[in-house]
Design a protein around this motif. Structure first.
Motif, PDB file in Angstrom:
ATOM      1  N   PHE A 170      -1.458   1.866   7.459  1.00  0.00           N
ATOM      2  CA  PHE A 170      -0.115   1.396   7.728  1.00  0.00           C
ATOM      3  C   PHE A 170       0.891   2.488   8.172  1.00  0.00           C
ATOM      4  O   PHE A 170       1.428   2.388   9.239  1.00  0.00           O
ATOM      5  N   PHE A 171       0.669   3.806   7.561  1.00  0.00           N
ATOM      6  CA  PHE A 171       1.327   4.802   7.902  1.00  0.00           C
ATOM      7  C   PHE A 171       1.120   5.730   9.040  1.00  0.00           C
ATOM      8  O   PHE A 171       1.966   6.082   9.948  1.00  0.00           O
ATOM      9  N   TYR A 172      -0.130   5.616   9.307  1.00  0.00           N
ATOM     10  CA  TYR A 172      -0.735   6.715  10.240  1.00  0.00           C
ATOM     11  C   TYR A 172      -1.304   5.896  11.408  1.00  0.00           C
ATOM     12  O   TYR A 172      -1.477   6.298  12.726  1.00  0.00           O
ATOM     13  N   GLY A 173      -1.966   4.644  11.233  1.00  0.00           N
ATOM     14  CA  GLY A 173      -2.718   3.812  12.093  1.00  0.00           C
ATOM     15  C   GLY A 173      -1.464   3.015  12.944  1.00  0.00           C
ATOM     16  O   GLY A 173      -1.916   3.035  14.091  1.00  0.00           O
ATOM     17  N   LEU A 174      -0.749   2.407  12.358  1.00  0.00           N
ATOM     18  CA  LEU A 174       0.225   1.285  13.186  1.00  0.00           C
ATOM     19  C   LEU A 174       1.001   2.212  14.023  1.00  0.00           C
ATOM     20  O   LEU A 174       1.302   1.511  15.141  1.00  0.00           O
ATOM     21  N   PRO A 175       1.597   3.394  13.933  1.00  0.00           N
ATOM     22  CA  PRO A 175       2.283   4.126  14.871  1.00  0.00           C
ATOM     23  C   PRO A 175       1.608   4.251  16.070  1.00  0.00           C
ATOM     24  O   PRO A 175       2.231   4.269  17.419  1.00  0.00           O
ATOM     25  N   GLU A 176       0.049   4.322  16.125  1.00  0.00           N
ATOM     26  CA  GLU A 176      -0.713   4.328  17.402  1.00  0.00           C
ATOM     27  C   GLU A 176      -0.463   3.094  18.323  1.00  0.00           C
ATOM     28  O   GLU A 176      -0.802   3.411  19.327  1.00  0.00           O
ATOM     29  N   ILE A 177      -0.109   1.912  17.732  1.00  0.00           N
ATOM     30  CA  ILE A 177       0.152   0.871  18.670  1.00  0.00           C
ATOM     31  C   ILE A 177       1.429   0.537  18.599  1.00  0.00           C
ATOM     32  O   ILE A 177       2.064  -0.492  18.901  1.00  0.00           O
ATOM     33  N   GLY A 178       2.602   1.545  18.296  1.00  0.00           N
ATOM     34  CA  GLY A 178       3.937   1.322  18.573  1.00  0.00           C
ATOM     35  C   GLY A 178       4.588   0.864  17.494  1.00  0.00           C
ATOM     36  O   GLY A 178       5.839   0.517  17.482  1.00  0.00           O
ATOM     37  N   ILE A 179       4.242   0.628  16.292  1.00  0.00           N
ATOM     38  CA  ILE A 179       4.737   0.368  15.028  1.00  0.00           C
ATOM     39  C   ILE A 179       5.079   1.400  14.223  1.00  0.00           C
ATOM     40  O   ILE A 179       4.374   2.110  13.522  1.00  0.00           O
ATOM     41  N   TYR A 180       6.462   1.584  13.999  1.00  0.00           N
ATOM     42  CA  TYR A 180       6.931   2.535  13.143  1.00  0.00           C
ATOM     43  C   TYR A 180       7.772   2.248  12.018  1.00  0.00           C
ATOM     44  O   TYR A 180       8.610   1.362  12.257  1.00  0.00           O
ATOM     45  N   VAL A 181       7.396   2.594  10.774  1.00  0.00           N
ATOM     46  CA  VAL A 181       7.952   2.237   9.500  1.00  0.00           C
ATOM     47  C   VAL A 181       8.008   3.386   8.870  1.00  0.00           C
ATOM     48  O   VAL A 181       7.128   4.254   8.753  1.00  0.00           O
ATOM     49  N   ASN A 182       9.263   3.820   8.287  1.00  0.00           N
ATOM     50  CA  ASN A 182       9.489   4.821   7.433  1.00  0.00           C
ATOM     51  C   ASN A 182       8.664   4.837   6.156  1.00  0.00           C
ATOM     52  O   ASN A 182       8.088   3.891   5.875  1.00  0.00           O
ATOM     53  N   ALA A 183       8.499   6.217   5.302  1.00  0.00           N
ATOM     54  CA  ALA A 183       7.387   6.200   4.388  1.00  0.00           C
ATOM     55  C   ALA A 183       7.723   5.354   3.117  1.00  0.00           C
ATOM     56  O   ALA A 183       7.058   4.343   2.661  1.00  0.00           O
TER      57      ALA A 183
ATOM     58  N   GLY B 224       5.254   2.147   1.993  1.00  0.00           N
ATOM     59  CA  GLY B 224       4.861   2.168   0.605  1.00  0.00           C
ATOM     60  C   GLY B 224       5.102   0.983  -0.223  1.00  0.00           C
ATOM     61  O   GLY B 224       4.190   0.335  -0.750  1.00  0.00           O
ATOM     62  N   VAL B 225       6.289   0.225  -0.019  1.00  0.00           N
ATOM     63  CA  VAL B 225       6.429  -1.026  -0.607  1.00  0.00           C
ATOM     64  C   VAL B 225       5.639  -2.220   0.096  1.00  0.00           C
ATOM     65  O   VAL B 225       5.337  -2.871  -0.644  1.00  0.00           O
ATOM     66  N   ILE B 226       5.704  -2.047   1.324  1.00  0.00           N
ATOM     67  CA  ILE B 226       4.774  -2.922   1.973  1.00  0.00           C
ATOM     68  C   ILE B 226       3.292  -2.920   1.764  1.00  0.00           C
ATOM     69  O   ILE B 226       2.775  -3.926   1.292  1.00  0.00           O
ATOM     70  N   ALA B 227       2.890  -1.701   1.636  1.00  0.00           N
ATOM     71  CA  ALA B 227       1.322  -1.726   1.218  1.00  0.00           C
ATOM     72  C   ALA B 227       1.147  -2.058  -0.278  1.00  0.00           C
ATOM     73  O   ALA B 227       0.247  -2.871  -0.607  1.00  0.00           O
ATOM     74  N   LEU B 228       1.918  -1.666  -1.025  1.00  0.00           N
ATOM     75  CA  LEU B 228       1.885  -2.024  -2.565  1.00  0.00           C
ATOM     76  C   LEU B 228       1.979  -3.488  -2.678  1.00  0.00           C
ATOM     77  O   LEU B 228       1.316  -4.079  -3.479  1.00  0.00           O
ATOM     78  N   SER B 229       3.018  -4.128  -1.894  1.00  0.00           N
ATOM     79  CA  SER B 229       3.135  -5.594  -1.919  1.00  0.00           C
ATOM     80  C   SER B 229       2.012  -6.276  -1.608  1.00  0.00           C
ATOM     81  O   SER B 229       1.413  -7.478  -2.149  1.00  0.00           O
ATOM     82  N   ILE B 230       1.341  -6.026  -0.399  1.00  0.00           N
ATOM     83  CA  ILE B 230       0.287  -6.677   0.147  1.00  0.00           C
ATOM     84  C   ILE B 230      -1.012  -6.437  -0.969  1.00  0.00           C
ATOM     85  O   ILE B 230      -1.672  -7.597  -1.172  1.00  0.00           O
ATOM     86  N   ALA B 231      -1.142  -5.186  -1.167  1.00  0.00           N
ATOM     87  CA  ALA B 231      -2.472  -4.761  -1.994  1.00  0.00           C
ATOM     88  C   ALA B 231      -2.289  -5.765  -3.294  1.00  0.00           C
ATOM     89  O   ALA B 231      -3.203  -6.520  -3.856  1.00  0.00           O
ATOM     90  N   GLY B 232      -0.936  -5.581  -4.081  1.00  0.00           N
ATOM     91  CA  GLY B 232      -0.830  -6.190  -5.173  1.00  0.00           C
ATOM     92  C   GLY B 232      -0.525  -7.858  -5.046  1.00  0.00           C
ATOM     93  O   GLY B 232      -1.145  -8.350  -6.049  1.00  0.00           O
ATOM     94  N   GLY B 233      -0.153  -8.379  -4.017  1.00  0.00           N
ATOM     95  CA  GLY B 233      -0.341  -9.698  -3.704  1.00  0.00           C
ATOM     96  C   GLY B 233      -1.714 -10.227  -4.031  1.00  0.00           C
ATOM     97  O   GLY B 233      -1.908 -11.544  -4.419  1.00  0.00           O
TER      98      GLY B 233
ATOM     99  N   ILE C  14       1.713  10.108   1.634  1.00  0.00           N
ATOM    100  CA  ILE C  14       2.312   9.688   3.030  1.00  0.00           C
ATOM    101  C   ILE C  14       3.862  10.523   3.157  1.00  0.00           C
ATOM    102  O   ILE C  14       4.695   9.926   3.485  1.00  0.00           O
ATOM    103  N   THR C  15       3.856  11.712   2.412  1.00  0.00           N
ATOM    104  CA  THR C  15       5.314  12.380   2.169  1.00  0.00           C
ATOM    105  C   THR C  15       6.371  11.841   1.542  1.00  0.00           C
ATOM    106  O   THR C  15       7.470  12.384   1.841  1.00  0.00           O
ATOM    107  N   LEU C  16       6.165  10.837   0.657  1.00  0.00           N
ATOM    108  CA  LEU C  16       7.281  10.295   0.054  1.00  0.00           C
ATOM    109  C   LEU C  16       7.354  10.850  -1.348  1.00  0.00           C
ATOM    110  O   LEU C  16       6.220  11.177  -2.251  1.00  0.00           O
ATOM    111  N   ASN C  17       8.620  11.430  -1.551  1.00  0.00           N
ATOM    112  CA  ASN C  17       8.821  12.297  -2.650  1.00  0.00           C
ATOM    113  C   ASN C  17       9.165  11.464  -3.859  1.00  0.00           C
ATOM    114  O   ASN C  17      10.293  11.427  -4.362  1.00  0.00           O
ATOM    115  N   GLU C  18       8.419  10.593  -4.377  1.00  0.00           N
ATOM    116  CA  GLU C  18       8.499   9.969  -5.446  1.00  0.00           C
ATOM    117  C   GLU C  18       8.248  10.748  -6.781  1.00  0.00           C
ATOM    118  O   GLU C  18       8.117  11.888  -6.488  1.00  0.00           O
TER     119      GLU C  18
END
Length: 222
Positions: A74-87, A91-100, A166-170
């Motif tokens: 999601f963080f490094y791959g999608l930007p290659e096809i023009g989809i940019y989302v902040n860290a 993180g929230v999207i990835a956790l939601s999909i995996a947790g779902g 993914i550079t998120l300072n949690e």
């Protein structure tokens, strides 16, 4: 080497900020995973073989791929096809999909555990299937699934530590920065261990209390 927690004093605001970021990500991911899990569980238990198969594929796919691989995609791959989302959003999207995927299994088990006689009585009373699902099936399924859903939430909290990659300072990312600045990783990570253990323990207590509250009628009857 002496164990000295006083070195943390100047960095407490930074660590607290990381802890708040972790809490925000986990709460949003919990809400997202509940929404996704409910929809997928409904599809899995639906009468449509096509929708059921699609839901099963989603569950199998995201349960059998390491979370860090999903996160990097999601963080490094999608930007290659023009989809940019902040860290943070990534993180929230990835956790939601995996947790779902895990949440859907829990809710599906709750749905399948419902006494068929309850559903038959609801149908005989003239209620539509959407109404039965919304007002009878889901309340019962969620009530019986509180404890396992709590385990999923705790796992989300623990998994959120990977968001630091993914550079998120949690919380974990903040601790890594403080450890590198102070050259005292022992104290920093000891505090981190206690922080995660305390957080998950408190969540476990809250889930237990919620389970007892929602099932208080059964306890009183017993």
């Amino acid at each position: 080497m002496t164990f000295d927690l006083t070195i943390l004093a100047p960095h407490i605001p930074f660590l607290v900020k990381g802890a708040v970021l972790t809490a925000e990500a986990c709460v949003l991911a919990l809400a997202g995973s509940l929404c996704i899990g409910t929809i997928v569980a409904a599809l899995v238990t639906s009468a449509s073989p096509v929708l059921s198969r699609i839901a099963y594929i989603y569950v199998d796919l995201f349960r059998n791929i390491p979370f860090i691989v999903q996160l990097f995609f999601f963080f490094y791959g999608l930007p290659e096809i023009g989809i940019y989302v902040n860290a943070f959003a990534t993180g929230v999207i990835a956790l939601s999909i995996a947790g779902g995927a895990f949440t859907s299994d829990v809710i599906r088990s709750g749905i399948l555990s419902i006494d068929p006689g309850i559903l038959e009585a609801a149908e005989v009373s003239g209620l539509s299937k959407p109404t039965i699902f919304r007002k009878i099936v889901m309340p019962i399924a969620l009530r019986t699934s509180v404890r396992p859903l709590g385990s999923v939430f705790i796992n989300l909290i623990l998994t959120s530590s990977i968001l630091s990659t993914i550079t998120l300072n949690e919380l974990t990312g903040s601790a890594k920065i403080v450890a590198s600045d102070t050259f005292r990783p022992f104290e920093i990570y000891a505090v981190l261990l206690v922080a995660y253990a305390s957080l998950t323990y408190l969540v476990s207590l809250a889930i237990g209390a919620l389970h007892r509250y929602l099932n208080r009628d059964q306890t009183e009857a017993a």
